[in-house]
Design an enzyme around this catalytic site. Structure first.
Site, mmCIF file in Angstrom:
data_model
loop_
_atom_site.group_PDB
_atom_site.id
_atom_site.type_symbol
_atom_site.label_atom_id
_atom_site.label_comp_id
_atom_site.label_asym_id
_atom_site.label_seq_id
_atom_site.Cartn_x
_atom_site.Cartn_y
_atom_site.Cartn_z
ATOM 1 N N THR A 25 3.611 3.432 7.801
ATOM 2 C CA THR A 25 4.765 3.765 7.516
ATOM 3 C C THR A 25 4.776 5.438 7.186
ATOM 4 O OG1 THR A 25 5.493 1.914 6.205
ATOM 5 C CG2 THR A 25 6.629 3.483 5.533
ATOM 6 N N GLN A 74 9.710 -0.102 9.500
ATOM 7 C CA GLN A 74 9.939 0.901 8.447
ATOM 8 C C GLN A 74 9.932 2.265 9.361
ATOM 9 O OE1 GLN A 74 7.178 -1.046 8.348
ATOM 10 N NE2 GLN A 74 6.919 -2.174 6.430
ATOM 11 N N ASP A 98 13.069 2.104 4.615
ATOM 12 C CA ASP A 98 12.127 2.988 4.023
ATOM 13 C C ASP A 98 12.556 4.658 4.608
ATOM 14 O OD1 ASP A 98 11.039 0.894 3.320
ATOM 15 O OD2 ASP A 98 9.154 1.209 4.002
ATOM 16 N N ASP A 148 14.579 -1.266 0.725
ATOM 17 C CA ASP A 148 13.813 -0.445 0.075
ATOM 18 C C ASP A 148 13.778 1.032 0.398
ATOM 19 O OD1 ASP A 148 13.008 -2.763 -0.688
ATOM 20 O OD2 ASP A 148 11.283 -3.158 0.546
ATOM 21 N N ARG A 171 13.804 -3.416 -6.241
ATOM 22 C CA ARG A 171 12.931 -4.559 -6.346
ATOM 23 C C ARG A 171 11.602 -3.831 -6.483
ATOM 24 N NH1 ARG A 171 10.956 -7.454 -0.788
ATOM 25 N NH2 ARG A 171 10.976 -5.630 0.508
ATOM 26 N N TRP A 214 8.127 -2.682 -5.929
ATOM 27 C CA TRP A 214 7.028 -2.788 -5.096
ATOM 28 C C TRP A 214 5.690 -2.975 -5.614
ATOM 29 C CZ3 TRP A 214 5.353 2.188 -1.777
ATOM 30 C CH2 TRP A 214 4.635 1.873 -0.665
#
Length: 303
Positions: A71, A105, A128, A155, A214, A216
């Protein structure tokens, strides 16, 4: 100076970064679209777009994690030096715009330095988009974002920095699921959190399953203060990292104070989330968050 046409100017942002001394320096970028990846490891690097609007100066690249081995490696701009400044431009990762690319991502900005200030910046991506994280060896990274626009879906503001967002807009783009944050505080004694102060949440009409965040990691910490939730956030507000497999909501710290708009639903939030009192909310003010060490912010805010 960076310009695609100006006399005696660097043609790429990376060339200008490389030309700076070890202590850093100022870089001005003329309006235009610069297709390149940028890596900034020096401290004291200050980059500013010279157009009238952030949209006028765009740095864009299209790497996805699935293709570049992780990522972080996908980031269009990777800034790890302390005292980093970014102002009045757009950073984009357009990986998701190619229909031939598999889902992945794809980071626009990775920022891991301490006492970093990001103002009037547009961050565009999908999954991301913004990696706001700690520095090397888990060093605390204090970061301040003001008057920024950040868009994505899953996210898309993620990491473990001690980051404060003021007067920013988070926009969820069309997707079957939108999760604004995935903070990753891993232990109760870590000094990290995301605070959104007087920010606005928006979303495309075809964005679904919109959640505030949420966890991680187990002690993820996210606070929304005076937030205009102009997006249809799910009633419970927050979601588990992996339903049926993880149980992190009970250890995470998720809180709101005086949320408004169609996404505000204090009575419907999941049981572990907090609705802050006046005194509790003051503990998350800008000065309290940075323990009264805010001299480094004087150039950006008088609050």
């Amino acid at each position: 100076m960076v310009s695609q046409s100006g006399h005696m100017a660097y043609r790429s942002v990376q060339e200008a970064v490389d030309a700076l001394p070890a202590r850093g320096g100022d870089i001005l970028i003329a309006p235009g679209v610069y297709r390149e990846k940028i890596k900034i490891g020096k401290p004291g690097v200050h980059i500013k777009g010279t157009g009238q609007r952030p949209e006028d100066t765009v740095v864009v690249y299209g790497d996805g994690a699935i293709k570049v081995g992780g990522t972080v490696h996908s980031a269009t701009m990777d800034a790890s030096g302390d005292d980093f400044r970014l102002d009045n431009l757009t950073i984009q990762n357009d990986y998701s715009l190619d229909p031939d690319n598999p889902p992945s991502q794809a980071v626009a900005l990775s920022i891991t330095g301490d006492k970093d200030i990001i103002t009037r910046v547009r961050l565009l991506g999908a999954q991301d988009t913004l990696f706001a994280n700690k520095g090397p060896n888990g060093r605390t990274a204090r970061q301040y974002f003001s008057d920024c626009y950040v868009e994505g879906h899953v996210d898309y503001v993620f990491g473990n920095a001690k980051a404060y967002f003021q007067h920013c807009e988070l926009h969820g783009i069309a997707n079957q699921a939108v999760v604004y944050t995935a903070q990753s505080k891993d232990s109760p004694d870590e000094d990290s959190a995301y605070v959104f102060d007087h920010c606005t949440l928006t979303a495309d009409p075809s964005a679904h399953g919109i959640a505030l965040g949420r966890p991680w990691r187990s002690y993820a910490t996210v606070i929304f203060l005076f937030t205009r939730m102009n997006a249809p956030v799910i009633p419970e507000g927050w979601s588990e990292w992996d339903r049926g497999k993880t149980n992190r909501l009970k250890t995470a710290y998720y809180a709101e104070y005086q949320s408004t708009g169609i996404g505000a639903n204090p009575r419907g939030r999941e049981p572990y989330a907090h609705q802050l009192t006046d005194s509790e909310a003051k503990q998350w003010s800008l000065k309290a968050f940075f323990a009264d060490d805010t001299d480094w912010l004087l150039s950006s805010t008088s609050r």
